[in-house]
Design a protein around this motif. Structure first.
Motif, PDB file in Angstrom:
ATOM      1  N   ALA A  43       0.832  -1.208   0.000  1.00 59.83           N
ATOM      2  CA  ALA A  43       0.000   0.000   0.000  1.00 59.83           C
ATOM      3  C   ALA A  43       0.863   1.252   0.000  1.00 59.83           C
ATOM      4  O   ALA A  43       0.578   2.225  -0.725  1.00 59.83           O
ATOM      5  CB  ALA A  43      -0.935  -0.012   1.207  1.00 59.83           C
ATOM      6  N   ARG A  46       2.298   1.665  -3.391  1.00 59.46           N
ATOM      7  CA  ARG A  46       1.269   2.069  -4.367  1.00 59.46           C
ATOM      8  C   ARG A  46       1.029   3.567  -4.343  1.00 59.46           C
ATOM      9  O   ARG A  46       0.929   4.223  -5.387  1.00 59.46           O
ATOM     10  CB  ARG A  46      -0.038   1.324  -4.057  1.00 59.46           C
ATOM     11  N   TYR A  47       0.945   4.126  -3.161  1.00 60.47           N
ATOM     12  CA  TYR A  47       0.573   5.539  -3.063  1.00 60.47           C
ATOM     13  C   TYR A  47       1.780   6.458  -2.925  1.00 60.47           C
ATOM     14  O   TYR A  47       1.645   7.667  -3.033  1.00 60.47           O
ATOM     15  CB  TYR A  47      -0.394   5.732  -1.899  1.00 60.47           C
ATOM     16  N   LYS A  50       3.140   7.453  -7.543  1.00 56.58           N
ATOM     17  CA  LYS A  50       1.888   7.640  -8.259  1.00 56.58           C
ATOM     18  C   LYS A  50       1.961   7.158  -9.702  1.00 56.58           C
ATOM     19  O   LYS A  50       0.951   6.806 -10.305  1.00 56.58           O
ATOM     20  CB  LYS A  50       1.511   9.126  -8.249  1.00 56.58           C
ATOM     21  N   ILE A 131      -6.508  -2.485  -2.946  1.00 62.88           N
ATOM     22  CA  ILE A 131      -5.590  -1.386  -2.657  1.00 62.88           C
ATOM     23  C   ILE A 131      -4.912  -0.879  -3.926  1.00 62.88           C
ATOM     24  O   ILE A 131      -4.762   0.330  -4.138  1.00 62.88           O
ATOM     25  CB  ILE A 131      -4.533  -1.830  -1.622  1.00 62.88           C
TER      26      ILE A 131
END
Length: 262
Positions: A43, A46-47, A50, A131
């Motif tokens: 997670a 992932r964030y 971008k 997610i």
């Protein structure tokens, strides 16, 4: 002490008892912590980045974290010590005094360990899918078949690994953990990820990754490994599971186990 029930009730009873032992011990919580750590790490990746392609991140997480770590760790935590725990707790002598009950012990522990491993792997894979792909619902829907294929493949592989851990436990009670780790390191990891060519096909992990539609990967010349249809990979995994369970049944039915007396 009361007689164990026969047939499926006996298997269910052993499975429930093994599940209680898992909840009271450290293995289940270590597995949950490891799974949550993987989800949180993915997670964050992932964030934090971008511009990363969601499909590439999903494949990388499945290959490295799930097929490369969790699918080994969870069966080891849940099944490697299943037989030795009974011997150490001096409950095994009661069960093996009734020969037909030995297979119930095996199947009950296999059922409990497998379901626990499968539940954690499938739930975490689903969380990972959400997610990585949400809030893009179209991308999440389009990638769902691959995630479901990965969940199915992980389920069969985890069951096979639980059976293998139980087999080592039946063969060598005091060294089940060491032998399980050695098998995973030498056969599953080394042959499946390092050596080139057809040698990788000895590894169940390799067949499971191919069944899930993941890249061959590995260190040396993965393109040299022959291509097989998905049904062949599934057949190898299912056949291995059945053979290992058969061997485990034979060993535990005819093995002699010494239990310490208080």
């Amino acid at each position: 002490m009361h007689e164990l029930p026969s047939g499926y009730p006996a298997i269910q009873t052993v499975a429930e008892l093994h599940w209680l032992k898992l909840k009271r011990g450290k293995g289940l919580w270590l597995g949950i912590i490891a799974t949550l750590t993987v989800i949180v790490a993915v997670a964050l990746a992932r964030y934090a980045a971008k511009d990363i392609e969601p499909s590439e991140l999903m494949q990388s997480a499945l290959s490295l974290d799930f097929f490369g770590l969790l699918v080994y760790l969870l069966p080891f935590l849940f099944a490697a010590g299943a037989i030795s725990d009974e011997v150490e707790d001096r409950t095994f002598s009661f069960i093996i005094s009734r020969p037909v009950r030995r297979v119930y012990l095996l199947l009950g522990k296999f059922l409990s360990a497998s379901l626990a491993s499968i539940a954690l792997l499938c739930l975490s894979t689903l969380c990972l899918h959400l997610i990585i792909y949400l809030p893009d619902f179209s991308a999440a829907s389009a990638a769902l078949p691959q995630s479901l294929a990965a969940m199915g493949s992980l389920s069969i592989l985890a069951s096979a690994y639980c059976a293998i851990c139980l087999l080592w436990g039946a063969l060598a009670v005091e060294a089940s953990g060491v032998l399980s780790v050695m098998y995973f390191a030498v056969v599953e990891f080394s042959l499946g990820h390092i050596l080139p060519g057809p040698s990788r096909m000895v590894s169940l992990n390799y067949h499971a990754k191919q069944l899930a539609g993941l890249p061959k990967g590995g260190l040396f010349a993965p393109e040299m490994t022959p291509d097989l249809p998905a049904v062949a990979h599934a057949g190898v995994l299912c056949a291995a599971l059945l053979v290992v369970m058969l061997l485990c049944t034979l060993v535990i039915n005819h093995g002699e186990y010494v239990t310490e007396q208080s």
